[in-house]
Write a protein that holds these residues in place. Structure first.
Motif, PDB file in Angstrom:
ATOM      1  N   ALA A  17      -5.365 -28.682 -18.223  1.00 66.34           N
ATOM      2  CA  ALA A  17      -4.392 -29.614 -17.656  1.00 66.34           C
ATOM      3  C   ALA A  17      -3.742 -30.459 -18.745  1.00 66.34           C
ATOM      4  O   ALA A  17      -2.538 -30.737 -18.696  1.00 66.34           O
ATOM      5  N   LEU A  18      -4.533 -30.871 -19.727  1.00 63.96           N
ATOM      6  CA  LEU A  18      -3.958 -31.667 -20.808  1.00 63.96           C
ATOM      7  C   LEU A  18      -3.040 -30.825 -21.682  1.00 63.96           C
ATOM      8  O   LEU A  18      -2.024 -31.310 -22.169  1.00 63.96           O
ATOM      9  N   ARG A  19      -3.390 -29.567 -21.877  1.00 62.12           N
ATOM     10  CA  ARG A  19      -2.498 -28.686 -22.631  1.00 62.12           C
ATOM     11  C   ARG A  19      -1.150 -28.584 -21.918  1.00 62.12           C
ATOM     12  O   ARG A  19      -0.097 -28.621 -22.549  1.00 62.12           O
ATOM     13  N   ALA A  20      -1.171 -28.466 -20.601  1.00 59.14           N
ATOM     14  CA  ALA A  20       0.078 -28.390 -19.842  1.00 59.14           C
ATOM     15  C   ALA A  20       0.897 -29.664 -20.031  1.00 59.14           C
ATOM     16  O   ALA A  20       2.117 -29.617 -20.187  1.00 59.14           O
ATOM     17  N   PHE A  21       0.230 -30.825 -20.039  1.00 57.05           N
ATOM     18  CA  PHE A  21       0.921 -32.102 -20.195  1.00 57.05           C
ATOM     19  C   PHE A  21       1.515 -32.238 -21.593  1.00 57.05           C
ATOM     20  O   PHE A  21       2.703 -32.515 -21.759  1.00 57.05           O
ATOM     21  N   TYR A  22       0.694 -32.045 -22.619  1.00 59.59           N
ATOM     22  CA  TYR A  22       1.159 -32.270 -23.989  1.00 59.59           C
ATOM     23  C   TYR A  22       2.062 -31.163 -24.505  1.00 59.59           C
ATOM     24  O   TYR A  22       3.050 -31.435 -25.170  1.00 59.59           O
ATOM     25  N   GLU A  23       1.718 -29.918 -24.221  1.00 61.24           N
ATOM     26  CA  GLU A  23       2.536 -28.808 -24.727  1.00 61.24           C
ATOM     27  C   GLU A  23       3.767 -28.578 -23.862  1.00 61.24           C
ATOM     28  O   GLU A  23       4.889 -28.514 -24.357  1.00 61.24           O
ATOM     29  N   GLN A  85       9.856 -39.850 -27.187  1.00 61.42           N
ATOM     30  CA  GLN A  85       8.504 -39.515 -26.735  1.00 61.42           C
ATOM     31  C   GLN A  85       8.184 -40.170 -25.390  1.00 61.42           C
ATOM     32  O   GLN A  85       7.587 -39.548 -24.514  1.00 61.42           O
ATOM     33  N   MET A  86       8.574 -41.419 -25.224  1.00 62.09           N
ATOM     34  CA  MET A  86       8.283 -42.120 -23.971  1.00 62.09           C
ATOM     35  C   MET A  86       9.059 -41.519 -22.806  1.00 62.09           C
ATOM     36  O   MET A  86       8.547 -41.438 -21.689  1.00 62.09           O
ATOM     37  N   ALA A  87      10.286 -41.082 -23.040  1.00 60.41           N
ATOM     38  CA  ALA A  87      11.058 -40.418 -21.986  1.00 60.41           C
ATOM     39  C   ALA A  87      10.377 -39.117 -21.569  1.00 60.41           C
ATOM     40  O   ALA A  87      10.326 -38.774 -20.378  1.00 60.41           O
ATOM     41  N   LYS A  88       9.832 -38.395 -22.530  1.00 53.48           N
ATOM     42  CA  LYS A  88       9.114 -37.157 -22.218  1.00 53.48           C
ATOM     43  C   LYS A  88       7.854 -37.439 -21.398  1.00 53.48           C
ATOM     44  O   LYS A  88       7.501 -36.667 -20.511  1.00 53.48           O
ATOM     45  N   VAL A  89       7.187 -38.543 -21.722  1.00 51.86           N
ATOM     46  CA  VAL A  89       5.991 -38.927 -20.965  1.00 51.86           C
ATOM     47  C   VAL A  89       6.337 -39.107 -19.486  1.00 51.86           C
ATOM     48  O   VAL A  89       5.647 -38.604 -18.596  1.00 51.86           O
ATOM     49  N   VAL A  90       7.423 -39.833 -19.226  1.00 52.01           N
ATOM     50  CA  VAL A  90       7.860 -40.077 -17.843  1.00 52.01           C
ATOM     51  C   VAL A  90       8.188 -38.753 -17.150  1.00 52.01           C
ATOM     52  O   VAL A  90       7.745 -38.493 -16.032  1.00 52.01           O
ATOM     53  N   ALA A  91       8.955 -37.897 -17.829  1.00 51.24           N
ATOM     54  CA  ALA A  91       9.358 -36.620 -17.244  1.00 51.24           C
ATOM     55  C   ALA A  91       8.162 -35.708 -16.967  1.00 51.24           C
ATOM     56  O   ALA A  91       8.179 -34.917 -16.028  1.00 51.24           O
ATOM     57  N   ALA A  92       7.104 -35.834 -17.785  1.00 49.88           N
ATOM     58  CA  ALA A  92       5.930 -34.986 -17.632  1.00 49.88           C
ATOM     59  C   ALA A  92       4.931 -35.539 -16.618  1.00 49.88           C
ATOM     60  O   ALA A  92       3.907 -34.921 -16.349  1.00 49.88           O
TER      61      ALA A  92
END
Length: 141
Positions: A17-23, A85-92
């Motif tokens: 699950a973390l791989r899906a989030f970060y990658e 990076q923060m925008a990607k966090v929100v989108a993910a």
């Protein structure tokens, strides 16, 4: 003085699950060799190592309940990198725990938590300019 890589290890319950989030979500690329149930990323000056919680507890010789989470700082090379990076966090689907803002000493950062609750500060510092080799340097030295 060059700012060297900081290595942090975070125990996780679900590495996939973390791989899906970060990658998939953040677009971070894996770096370095992998062990079973673990993954490594490099971003800014940090090497982030996610290790299966049970494995890490066993290797450390501690109870799995004692593998607590900490806040990790990841230094990036510009304010725009922090925003990206923060925008990607929100989108993910990550959780923003403190929005991006200017801070004391000229720092610019924001905080987020990943799906397992691991906490990260994405930060740009005017005291860590990018050197000729592309690496961050401490105090401009």
């Amino acid at each position: 003085m060059e700012q060297r890589l900081n290595m942090v290890m975070n125990p996780v319950r679900d590495v996939a699950a973390l791989r899906a989030f970060y990658e998939g979500g953040l677009g971070w690329n894996t770096w370095g060799p992998e062990m079973p149930g673990s993954v490594m990323y490099r971003l800014g000056t940090a090497v982030l190592v996610f290790v299966n919680r049970d494995y890490l507890a066993k290797e450390a010789g501690i109870d799995v309940a004692e593998t607590s989470r900490i806040i990790n700082a990841v230094f990036v090379s510009s304010k725009a990198d922090v925003d990206t990076q923060m925008a990607k966090v929100v989108a993910a689907g990550g959780t923003i725990t403190s929005p991006v803002r200017d801070r004391d000493g000229g720092l610019y950062s924001g905080y987020f938590a990943d799906p397992e609750g691991n906490c990260w500060e994405i930060v740009w510092s005017p005291h860590m300019p990018v050197g000729a080799d592309g690496g961050l340097t401490l105090g401009g030295q």
